[in-house]
Design an enzyme around this catalytic site. Structure first.
Site, PDB file in Angstrom:
ATOM      1  CG  MET A 164      27.079  36.679  34.392  1.00 30.95           C
ATOM      2  SD  MET A 164      28.727  37.395  34.105  1.00 30.95           S
ATOM      3  CE  MET A 164      29.151  36.712  32.511  1.00 30.95           C
ATOM      4  NE  ARG A 297      33.086  42.108  28.725  1.00 31.23           N
ATOM      5  CZ  ARG A 297      32.532  43.304  28.708  1.00 31.23           C
ATOM      6  NH1 ARG A 297      33.214  44.354  29.150  1.00 31.23           N
ATOM      7  NH2 ARG A 297      31.311  43.469  28.254  1.00 31.23           N
ATOM      8  CE1 TYR A 441      32.728  32.556  24.636  1.00 31.37           C
ATOM      9  CE2 TYR A 441      30.882  31.077  24.908  1.00 31.37           C
ATOM     10  CZ  TYR A 441      32.229  31.276  24.796  1.00 31.37           C
ATOM     11  OH  TYR A 441      33.084  30.200  24.839  1.00 31.37           O
ATOM     12  CD  GLU A 442      30.852  36.189  29.579  1.00 28.74           C
ATOM     13  OE1 GLU A 442      30.650  37.285  30.132  1.00 28.74           O
ATOM     14  OE2 GLU A 442      30.205  35.166  29.846  1.00 28.74           O
ATOM     15  N   GLY A 443      30.409  39.821  25.648  1.00 26.61           N
ATOM     16  CA  GLY A 443      30.610  41.115  24.998  1.00 26.61           C
ATOM     17  C   GLY A 443      31.273  40.937  23.652  1.00 26.61           C
TER      18      GLY A 443
END
Length: 596
Positions: A164, A297, A441-443
């Protein structure tokens, strides 16, 4: 050396006794997902993770990945390729994928225990197949038929992996600032040019090809996030008939040297006119990417859970073996030169905190995963919508809370070892280092908090919260007057009412001052997480009492729930006070005065 044993008894308890997964699977049409099949999947998952992946964890941390600057190639640590070959051959990546693309068609939630075990056994290795699942979802929902046939089938089989590619050197959270370009070509492809950073598994030697999902701008793209498109850019060119061609014009420019997950290739990816295919509609790429991101997430939440569980297992073993001093009330083991440290209240505080957050967090995460199955296969539109609202609401809670609790638990577990936890020999410091990335990571946790408060509560008017509160209220009503559960029902009912009132109060203040949302977000998220976990602990006690589990297991669930309600749930008091305090004290200090 850190050890790992898959917690199969508690995993089965969460699935069968608390969530009643067998019944739900039948209702959703998963007739093949009976207990015999599920147990076989769990047993084989545990065997693979315990015997293949876990022994490579310390090796991967020591060796890390190797980057050849001339070629851009990345070599994984010893044993990683062989482990991945076993993973692909075993069909583990196909577990919940649709049958028409080579998958096994099993429930999505059944893949969550596998993910948890992989992450606990070897988080860095688990990052290589992690994003393939999200890439497959994005292609399944947004790709063209030929893209699904050519690329999705390879991702499902594990022959290829996915990435991604969002973040750029100058933009992370604010993707509207991205600069990567996509120039249309006469043959219907696009030339992708730009640099992406922090790309997990962007380059490696585990598979013959890597499928990059890249956000970029078309020449006529409007400014901001409304001008982003999504492109499929393989490492080796792939024709529409599936035939592979020459190396695409993209390469790994560098790998990051990190605090933890040394064996996970975190890459700088340079695209120089690389051939790519548009996925979905022009300028609609962010919607397709969020399909992938939301899957990831929940997966990262499981990473926090897995690391917390492994750390707890090792701390518990050490606390039972380490002889040091005597119990404060007198010797518990007079035949030994000292008592094991597990008799000490503070050691028990740390162990019980790990146990409560891990076992409760497991049910919280699996329940969120089950909602994906219900949203896809529920019998009615109302049921599917409620599940979709609920998983949207729970995703930031699962991601943020389980990862932050993972950091907390790995540090508690390390602390149980004393100075021995700080040295490499016992493997605890690796778990603590590895856990830290999961909150980023991933927000980041802050992004999850804003997603929950700003989008799921304010924009969507708390649709998912209403579903969850309905579950809590129904449970409390069902067990009203139940003497065996009253010690949990009364405080849970009170917290549910307080949660609702707190939400309404923040929403009302935010109408007058938008800064209220950002000021409340962090504490509101954790308040929500702790109340949600209180519900699952009450449910767990009820499920244990109604189950065929041993009396010792039932007693352990009840006592852990008591500890949670007495010593962890009160954290909500501080979070509520912070939410009620509003943005004043956060915004009063002038920017130039921070170093005064």
């Amino acid at each position: 050396m850190s050890q790992y044993k898959a917690p199969l008894r508690d995993i089965r308890f969460a699935l069968y006794d608390v969530l009643d997964a067998e019944t739900r699977f039948r209702q959703l049409g998963f007739e093949e997902a009976g207990r015999e099949t599920v147990d076989a999947v769990l047993d084989e998952s545990a065997r693979f993770c315990e015997t293949v992946l876990a022994p490579l964890n310390a090796i991967g941390d020591e060796h890390g990945v190797t980057h050849d600057k001339a070629s851009g190639d990345v070599t994984t640590p010893p044993g990683f390729r062989q482990a991945y070959a076993q993973f692909a051959e075993g069909g583990w990546g196909a577990l919940g994928a649709p049958v028409e693309y080579g998958g096994l068609g099993l429930p999505h939630v059944l893949g969550m225990p596998l993910e948890e075990m992989i992450d606990a056994a070897n988080l860095a290795w688990g990052n290589f197949p992690l994003l393939s699942h999200g890439a497959a979802n994005a292609l399944r929902l947004h790709g063209e038929a030929w893209q699904r046939e050519v690329f999705l089938t390879k991702l499902v089989s594990g022959e290829w992996t996915g990435t991604m590619c969002l973040t750029e050197p100058h933009c992370g959270t604010d993707l509207g600032l991205l600069r990567t370009r996509a120039e249309p070509r006469d043959d219907g492809t696009h030339a992708i040019s730009g640099t992406k950073i922090f790309i997990t598994a962007g380059e490696h030697d585990l598979t013959d090809n890597i499928v990059h999902l890249v956000l970029a701008r078309l020449p006529d793209a409007p400014a901001g996030s409304k001008g982003i498109s999504l492109f499929l850019v393989p490492k080796f060119k792939v024709a529409r008939d599936g035939s592979m061609g020459e190396r695409n014009t993209l390469r790994c420019g560098a790998v990051e040297h990190k605090m933890g997950i040394h064996a996970s290739a975190t890459c700088v990816m340079n695209f120089d006119g690389a051939q790519g295919y548009l996925i979905g509609q022009p300028h609609k790429g962010l919607m397709a990417m969020f399909t992938m991101m939301n899957t990831a997430r929940l997966g990262v939440g499981l990473q926090g859970l897995g690391l917390a569980d492994r750390a707890y297992q090792n701390a518990l073993r050490y606390a039972r073996e380490r002889l040091q001093s005597r119990a404060l009330s007198g010797a518990r083991f007079p035949d030994k030169p000292a008592d094991p440290i597990i008799v000490q209240p503070d050691v028990r505080r740390m162990l019980l905190t790990c146990k409560a957050l891990t076992e409760g967090g497991r049910v919280l995460a699996y329940h969120a995963g089950l909602q994906i199955d219900i949203a896809d296969h529920g019998a009615t539109e109302d049921e599917r919508k409620a599940a979709d609202d609920l998983v949207g609401f729970l995703t930031p809670i699962v991601k943020a809370c389980l990862t932050e609790w993972g950091v907390e638990c790995t540090y508690h577990a390390l602390q149980c070892f004393g100075g021995h936890g700080y040295i490499r020999e016992h493997g605890m410091e690796q778990l603590a280092r590895d856990a830290r990335i999961t909150t980023l990571y991933e927000g980041t946790t802050g992004i999850q908090a804003l997603d929950l408060m700003g989008r799921k509560i304010m924009q969507l008017q708390g649709a998912g919260l209403k579903v969850f509160l309905g579950m809590v209220q129904a449970f409390c009503a069902e067990h009203a007057g139940d003497a065996a559960l009253e010690e949990f029902i009364a405080p849970l009912r009170e917290k549910a009412g307080e949660w609702q009132a707190l939400t309404l109060a923040v929403g009302k203040r935010a109408m007058a001052n938008p800064e209220e949302v950002g000021a409340a977000a962090h504490d509101y998220l954790f308040y929500s997480g702790y109340v949600a976990l209180a519900y699952w602990w009450a449910r767990s006690v009820a499920a244990a009492e109604a189950s065929s589990q041993s009396q010792a297991f039932k007693d352990a669930k009840r006592e852990t729930a008591r500890f949670y309600f007495a010593r962890i749930l009160p954290r909500t008091l501080a979070h509520k006070a912070a939410v009620d305090a509003g943005p004043g004290s956060l915004l009063a200090l002038d920017e130039d005065a921070f170093d005064a």
